[in-house]
Design an enzyme around this catalytic site. Structure first.
Site, mmCIF file in Angstrom:
data_model
loop_
_atom_site.group_PDB
_atom_site.id
_atom_site.type_symbol
_atom_site.label_atom_id
_atom_site.label_comp_id
_atom_site.label_asym_id
_atom_site.label_seq_id
_atom_site.Cartn_x
_atom_site.Cartn_y
_atom_site.Cartn_z
ATOM 1 N N SER A 99 -71.313 -19.916 -8.277
ATOM 2 C CA SER A 99 -71.531 -21.349 -8.483
ATOM 3 C C SER A 99 -70.326 -22.157 -8.015
ATOM 4 C CB SER A 99 -71.777 -21.651 -9.957
ATOM 5 O OG SER A 99 -72.876 -20.921 -10.446
HETATM 6 N N1 SAH Z 1 -72.443 -16.865 -12.911
HETATM 7 C C1 SAH Z 1 -72.448 -16.418 -11.535
HETATM 8 C C2 SAH Z 1 -73.431 -17.223 -10.692
HETATM 9 C C3 SAH Z 1 -74.513 -16.339 -10.275
HETATM 10 S S1 SAH Z 1 -75.927 -17.073 -9.513
HETATM 11 C C4 SAH Z 1 -71.065 -16.431 -10.957
HETATM 12 O O1 SAH Z 1 -70.139 -16.900 -11.616
HETATM 13 O O2 SAH Z 1 -70.873 -15.937 -9.847
HETATM 14 C C5 SAH Z 1 -77.164 -16.628 -10.708
HETATM 15 C C6 SAH Z 1 -77.326 -15.141 -10.967
HETATM 16 O O3 SAH Z 1 -78.387 -15.010 -11.910
HETATM 17 C C7 SAH Z 1 -77.725 -14.304 -9.764
HETATM 18 O O4 SAH Z 1 -76.818 -13.273 -9.578
HETATM 19 C C8 SAH Z 1 -79.117 -13.774 -10.131
HETATM 20 O O5 SAH Z 1 -79.357 -12.464 -9.644
HETATM 21 C C9 SAH Z 1 -79.058 -13.796 -11.642
HETATM 22 N N2 SAH Z 1 -80.346 -13.841 -12.326
HETATM 23 C C10 SAH Z 1 -81.460 -14.541 -12.007
HETATM 24 N N3 SAH Z 1 -82.419 -14.342 -12.919
HETATM 25 C C11 SAH Z 1 -81.918 -13.495 -13.862
HETATM 26 C C12 SAH Z 1 -82.419 -12.903 -15.060
HETATM 27 N N4 SAH Z 1 -83.661 -13.146 -15.504
HETATM 28 N N5 SAH Z 1 -81.608 -12.097 -15.767
HETATM 29 C C13 SAH Z 1 -80.330 -11.834 -15.358
HETATM 30 N N6 SAH Z 1 -79.805 -12.347 -14.229
HETATM 31 C C14 SAH Z 1 -80.578 -13.169 -13.485
#
Ligand code: SAH
Length: 230
Positions: free
Chosen positions: A68
């Site tokens: 993000s």
């Molecule tokens: N917090 C992260 C941002 C990741 S983007 C960072 O600091 O880098 C959002 C993430 O949510 C992705 O990696 C995606 O695979 C995950 N995601 C989406 N749906 C999900 C679910 N139901 N359970 C767990 N992870 C999920």
């Protein structure tokens, strides 16, 4: 990757500039700014993108997912109002960056990711740097009941609706020790954009929740079990 002392200096300087940028964009929580100022974001991005690690932008981390934007991480972290030793659950580990920021806030951090290989990479990195995060591979919309209740739950992907299980895993406020209820911070909306939403638990009943809405954002989608993110 072996970081040289001059690398360290370069990145530290850029990190300070990023903190100034976040401040000028409206992040005023000094504890959050200090946490962002402490986490080596360059370690969480692809080596080819490292020069952009401290610009205020989201960057690809593979599998159509992104780390993000720092502003977004700071914004969500501020809304969580993390206290020392708070138990915080993150849904969507991704690169592991947000989890690291939560560690810097003094929280006990739990994080769930549905992509096994992203999780493996984040896990290695968090261990290497020394961030103590409990992680789990799976569907985060169900929460992680084993470690509930949580003082905060942060969802880092855009959700069409608020998952009920997450609401149930928020801490109930307790009068005896004056402990506040848990907070869920979650972007709610369709794929085109979501409204940052905070839901605070105000009692033990099924309707004891207070909902507030904040700015609009655009996240990658939250995908629950059986869904696909194509
Ligand atoms: N917090 C992260 C941002 C990741 S983007 C960072 O600091 O880098 C959002 C993430 O949510 C992705 O990696 C995606 O695979 C995950 N995601 C989406 N749906 C999900 C679910 N139901 N359970 C767990 N992870 C999920």
């Amino acid at each position: 990757m072996v970081a040289t002392p001059s690398d360290d200096r370069k990145y530290r300087h850029r990190r300070e500039q990023l903190v100034d940028t976040l401040r000028s964009r409206g992040i005023h929580d000094e504890r959050v700014l200090a946490a962002v100022g402490a986490v080596p974001r360059h370690a969480f991005v692809d080596p080819a993108l490292r020069e952009r690690a401290y610009t205020d932008e989201a960057l690809p981390i593979g599998l159509n997912q992104t780390i993000s934007q720092p502003f977004t991480v700071a914004y969500q972290t501020a809304l969580l109002e993390v206290g020392p030793d708070d138990r915080i659950l993150e849904v969507g580990t991704g690169s592991g960056y947000q989890a690291a920021v939560l560690c810097e806030m003094g929280a006990r951090v739990f994080s769930i990711e549905r992509h096994e290989d992203l999780l493996a990479r984040a896990r290695r990195l968090l261990d290497e740097i020394g961030y103590d995060v409990r992680t789990r591979h799976g569907d985060g919309t169900k929460g992680w009941p084993a470690f509930a209740p949580y003082d905060g739950i942060v969802v880092t992907a855009g959700a069409p609706t608020i998952p009920e299980s997450l609401l149930r895993q928020l801490r109930e406020p307790t009068e005896e020790d004056g402990r506040r209820g848990g907070r869920l911070v979650i972007p709610i909306g369709g794929r085109g954009g979501q409204t940052m939403t905070r839901v605070a638990r105000t009692g033990s009943g099924p309707h004891d929740y207070e909902r507030e809405e904040f700015h609009s954002f655009r996240f990658v989608p939250l995908v629950s079990e059986g869904g696909d993110d194509s």
